[in-house]
Design a protein around this motif. Sequence first.
Motif, PDB file in Angstrom:
ATOM      1  N   HIS A 174      -5.808   6.559  -9.187  1.00  0.00           N
ATOM      2  CA  HIS A 174      -6.032   5.123  -9.134  1.00  0.00           C
ATOM      3  C   HIS A 174      -6.266   4.643  -7.708  1.00  0.00           C
ATOM      4  O   HIS A 174      -5.907   5.305  -6.729  1.00  0.00           O
ATOM      5  CB  HIS A 174      -4.821   4.386  -9.713  1.00  0.00           C
ATOM      6  N   MET A 175      -6.837   3.459  -7.612  1.00  0.00           N
ATOM      7  CA  MET A 175      -7.102   2.848  -6.315  1.00  0.00           C
ATOM      8  C   MET A 175      -5.829   2.759  -5.475  1.00  0.00           C
ATOM      9  O   MET A 175      -5.840   3.042  -4.273  1.00  0.00           O
ATOM     10  CB  MET A 175      -7.687   1.445  -6.520  1.00  0.00           C
ATOM     11  N   ALA A 176      -4.735   2.353  -6.091  1.00  0.00           N
ATOM     12  CA  ALA A 176      -3.490   2.190  -5.343  1.00  0.00           C
ATOM     13  C   ALA A 176      -3.024   3.503  -4.724  1.00  0.00           C
ATOM     14  O   ALA A 176      -2.436   3.519  -3.641  1.00  0.00           O
ATOM     15  CB  ALA A 176      -2.403   1.625  -6.253  1.00  0.00           C
TER      16      ALA A 176
ATOM     17  N   ALA B  86      -0.149  -1.548  -0.504  1.00  0.00           N
ATOM     18  CA  ALA B  86      -0.296  -2.761   0.302  1.00  0.00           C
ATOM     19  C   ALA B  86      -1.744  -3.217   0.432  1.00  0.00           C
ATOM     20  O   ALA B  86      -1.998  -4.373   0.784  1.00  0.00           O
ATOM     21  CB  ALA B  86       0.301  -2.522   1.700  1.00  0.00           C
ATOM     22  N   LEU B  87      -2.696  -2.323   0.150  1.00  0.00           N
ATOM     23  CA  LEU B  87      -4.110  -2.657   0.352  1.00  0.00           C
ATOM     24  C   LEU B  87      -4.887  -2.811  -0.955  1.00  0.00           C
ATOM     25  O   LEU B  87      -6.115  -2.896  -0.935  1.00  0.00           O
ATOM     26  CB  LEU B  87      -4.781  -1.583   1.221  1.00  0.00           C
ATOM     27  N   VAL B  88      -4.186  -2.850  -2.073  1.00  0.00           N
ATOM     28  CA  VAL B  88      -4.880  -2.957  -3.362  1.00  0.00           C
ATOM     29  C   VAL B  88      -5.639  -4.275  -3.466  1.00  0.00           C
ATOM     30  O   VAL B  88      -6.826  -4.314  -3.800  1.00  0.00           O
ATOM     31  CB  VAL B  88      -3.890  -2.808  -4.526  1.00  0.00           C
ATOM     32  N   LYS B  89      -4.981  -5.391  -3.187  1.00  0.00           N
ATOM     33  CA  LYS B  89      -5.653  -6.690  -3.299  1.00  0.00           C
ATOM     34  C   LYS B  89      -6.819  -6.790  -2.333  1.00  0.00           C
ATOM     35  O   LYS B  89      -7.873  -7.343  -2.667  1.00  0.00           O
ATOM     36  CB  LYS B  89      -4.658  -7.825  -3.056  1.00  0.00           C
ATOM     37  N   LEU B  90      -6.645  -6.271  -1.146  1.00  0.00           N
ATOM     38  CA  LEU B  90      -7.728  -6.291  -0.168  1.00  0.00           C
ATOM     39  C   LEU B  90      -8.965  -5.579  -0.715  1.00  0.00           C
ATOM     40  O   LEU B  90     -10.095  -6.069  -0.602  1.00  0.00           O
ATOM     41  CB  LEU B  90      -7.259  -5.656   1.144  1.00  0.00           C
ATOM     42  N   HIS B  91      -8.758  -4.423  -1.341  1.00  0.00           N
ATOM     43  CA  HIS B  91      -9.902  -3.678  -1.874  1.00  0.00           C
ATOM     44  C   HIS B  91     -10.423  -4.269  -3.175  1.00  0.00           C
ATOM     45  O   HIS B  91     -11.615  -4.137  -3.476  1.00  0.00           O
ATOM     46  CB  HIS B  91      -9.523  -2.202  -2.036  1.00  0.00           C
ATOM     47  N   GLN B  92      -9.582  -4.917  -3.940  1.00  0.00           N
ATOM     48  CA  GLN B  92     -10.086  -5.672  -5.083  1.00  0.00           C
ATOM     49  C   GLN B  92     -11.047  -6.759  -4.607  1.00  0.00           C
ATOM     50  O   GLN B  92     -12.123  -6.949  -5.186  1.00  0.00           O
ATOM     51  CB  GLN B  92      -8.925  -6.309  -5.861  1.00  0.00           C
ATOM     52  N   LEU B  93     -10.650  -7.446  -3.552  1.00  0.00           N
ATOM     53  CA  LEU B  93     -11.501  -8.493  -2.983  1.00  0.00           C
ATOM     54  C   LEU B  93     -12.807  -7.920  -2.463  1.00  0.00           C
ATOM     55  O   LEU B  93     -13.886  -8.497  -2.643  1.00  0.00           O
ATOM     56  CB  LEU B  93     -10.750  -9.224  -1.862  1.00  0.00           C
TER      57      LEU B  93
ATOM     58  N   MET C 196       0.633   2.246  -9.929  1.00  0.00           N
ATOM     59  CA  MET C 196       1.246   3.455  -9.378  1.00  0.00           C
ATOM     60  C   MET C 196       2.614   3.569 -10.029  1.00  0.00           C
ATOM     61  O   MET C 196       3.282   2.571 -10.282  1.00  0.00           O
ATOM     62  CB  MET C 196       1.400   3.390  -7.857  1.00  0.00           C
ATOM     63  N   ASP C 197       3.036   4.786 -10.282  1.00  0.00           N
ATOM     64  CA  ASP C 197       4.292   4.976 -10.999  1.00  0.00           C
ATOM     65  C   ASP C 197       5.476   4.313 -10.305  1.00  0.00           C
ATOM     66  O   ASP C 197       6.406   3.841 -10.944  1.00  0.00           O
ATOM     67  CB  ASP C 197       4.580   6.468 -11.171  1.00  0.00           C
ATOM     68  N   ALA C 198       5.414   4.266  -8.970  1.00  0.00           N
ATOM     69  CA  ALA C 198       6.568   3.765  -8.238  1.00  0.00           C
ATOM     70  C   ALA C 198       6.534   2.257  -8.020  1.00  0.00           C
ATOM     71  O   ALA C 198       7.474   1.681  -7.486  1.00  0.00           O
ATOM     72  CB  ALA C 198       6.651   4.465  -6.874  1.00  0.00           C
ATOM     73  N   GLU C 199       5.457   1.586  -8.447  1.00  0.00           N
ATOM     74  CA  GLU C 199       5.345   0.163  -8.160  1.00  0.00           C
ATOM     75  C   GLU C 199       6.280  -0.674  -9.025  1.00  0.00           C
ATOM     76  O   GLU C 199       6.537  -0.373 -10.189  1.00  0.00           O
ATOM     77  CB  GLU C 199       3.894  -0.308  -8.374  1.00  0.00           C
ATOM     78  N   GLU C 200       6.761  -1.756  -8.457  1.00  0.00           N
ATOM     79  CA  GLU C 200       7.601  -2.675  -9.201  1.00  0.00           C
ATOM     80  C   GLU C 200       6.753  -3.530 -10.139  1.00  0.00           C
ATOM     81  O   GLU C 200       5.600  -3.823  -9.851  1.00  0.00           O
ATOM     82  CB  GLU C 200       8.365  -3.593  -8.222  1.00  0.00           C
ATOM     83  N   ARG C 201       7.343  -3.945 -11.231  1.00  0.00           N
ATOM     84  CA  ARG C 201       6.621  -4.747 -12.212  1.00  0.00           C
ATOM     85  C   ARG C 201       6.115  -6.047 -11.594  1.00  0.00           C
ATOM     86  O   ARG C 201       4.985  -6.489 -11.867  1.00  0.00           O
ATOM     87  CB  ARG C 201       7.520  -5.048 -13.408  1.00  0.00           C
ATOM     88  N   ALA C 202       6.909  -6.678 -10.748  1.00  0.00           N
ATOM     89  CA  ALA C 202       6.509  -7.952 -10.145  1.00  0.00           C
ATOM     90  C   ALA C 202       5.227  -7.797  -9.337  1.00  0.00           C
ATOM     91  O   ALA C 202       4.350  -8.661  -9.360  1.00  0.00           O
ATOM     92  CB  ALA C 202       7.634  -8.494  -9.259  1.00  0.00           C
ATOM     93  N   GLU C 203       5.103  -6.699  -8.605  1.00  0.00           N
ATOM     94  CA  GLU C 203       3.902  -6.481  -7.803  1.00  0.00           C
ATOM     95  C   GLU C 203       2.697  -6.215  -8.695  1.00  0.00           C
ATOM     96  O   GLU C 203       1.586  -6.648  -8.405  1.00  0.00           O
ATOM     97  CB  GLU C 203       4.129  -5.309  -6.843  1.00  0.00           C
ATOM     98  N   ARG C 204       2.899  -5.512  -9.807  1.00  0.00           N
ATOM     99  CA  ARG C 204       1.795  -5.271 -10.736  1.00  0.00           C
ATOM    100  C   ARG C 204       1.289  -6.596 -11.313  1.00  0.00           C
ATOM    101  O   ARG C 204       0.089  -6.816 -11.437  1.00  0.00           O
ATOM    102  CB  ARG C 204       2.235  -4.331 -11.856  1.00  0.00           C
TER     103      ARG C 204
END
Length: 329
Positions: free
Chosen positions: A177-179, A185-192, A212-220
Motif C-alpha cells: 500500500h501507499m502508506a 505521515a505522508l499519505v495525505k500529502l501523496h493523496q493530494l 497499514m496494519d499498525a495504524e490507529e483507527r482514528a488516523e485511518r
Amino acid sequence: MSLRFEEISPEAGNLEQFKGFVQAAHRKGISVVLDLTPNYQGSSGPWFSNISVTNVAERLKSALVFWLNEGVDGVQLSGVERVSSVVPSLWNDIRAIVQKGTDERPNKRLLIGVTEQSSAEDVSSLLSSTSVDLLISRVLRAGDVDATERAQSVQRLYSSHSQTTLAWSLGGGAEGHMAWLVGPALVKLHQLLLLTLPGTPVFNYGDELGLMDAEERAERLSCRSFFRSLSELRGKEHSLTFGDFLLLLNSSSSLAYLRVWDQSERYLATFNWAEEAAVLQLSRATLPRQAAVVLSTNSSALPADSKVDLTNLWLGPRQAALLRFPYTG
C-alpha cells in the motif's frame, strides 16, 4: 501450466454472479476494467519466454472477446513493452479487439497498459509505440531520483501527451500500500499529489485509508475523510479534472503547481517534502497576492477557508495544501 483465461475461480463465484456484478456497477455509472495479465509469476517475465509469448497472446485474444462480450468496459495488461516489441502484429490485434467499437457498444473500451519503466523518456516512447489509452508507470515511484526530477518528469509527459493517457500511482501489487511505501505521515500529502496532477490518479484498495496494519483507527478515518473530500472536489471542479498544468516551483524540498481551466476557479497545489518548515514565495503575474485554503494535510496549521499570502506561504514539515482563487479575467 494451464491458463484458463475464460474461467472464474470457484472461490470467487461464477459467471452469472460476475454478470450481475457488472450490471449492478453499470446501473451506478461505474465502469468495470478486468486485469487479464497472463500469470504475473511467469518464470520468464511478462507473458513468458519469446517462444511462448506468441501462443499466450493468441489465447488471450479469444479471452478478450469473451470478457468484452460479457460487458466489461476495459482491460488492463502488464508487460506491454515486451509484448508489443516481441509480437507486434499480435499486439495490434489485441489493441483492435479492445479499442474497436461495435454496433452494440459504439464507444471503444479502455486498454490500460502497465509498465515497470520509470523515466519520462521511456514512458513517453511507450505511450507512442503501444497506443494504449492509459499507461500506468513507475514515474512517481522511481527510487533513484529526487522530488525535483519526478516533477520534471510530470512536466515532460504533460507537454508531450494528452493528459487523458497519463496515469499516476504509488504502490500496488507486490509493492504494498501507499502508506507502506511513503510512510503514514505522508499519505495525505501523496493523496493530494495524485488527485491534483493532470491525468488519471490510480489508487489501490486501502490507500484511501492510509492502510497499514499498525495504524490507529482514528488516523485511518482521518485519511478517508481527507481522500473523500479531495476526490469529490476533483470530480466537480473543471480545473482539477482536465485543466492546464503550470509548474510554478520545483525543488528537492518544495513543489507548487497551478491547475487552470477557462474561467473556472484556479487551484494551486503546494507541497513541502522536508522535515522542517518551508516558506514558499509564489509571486508572478498569473497569481493574486492571496488565496483561500481548500484542504490541508494539517488543518490546525492551515484551516479550511483561511486566507494565505502567496508571497510568503508557510508550510509546516511534510505538509501540503490545496488553495484556490477566482478567475479575474
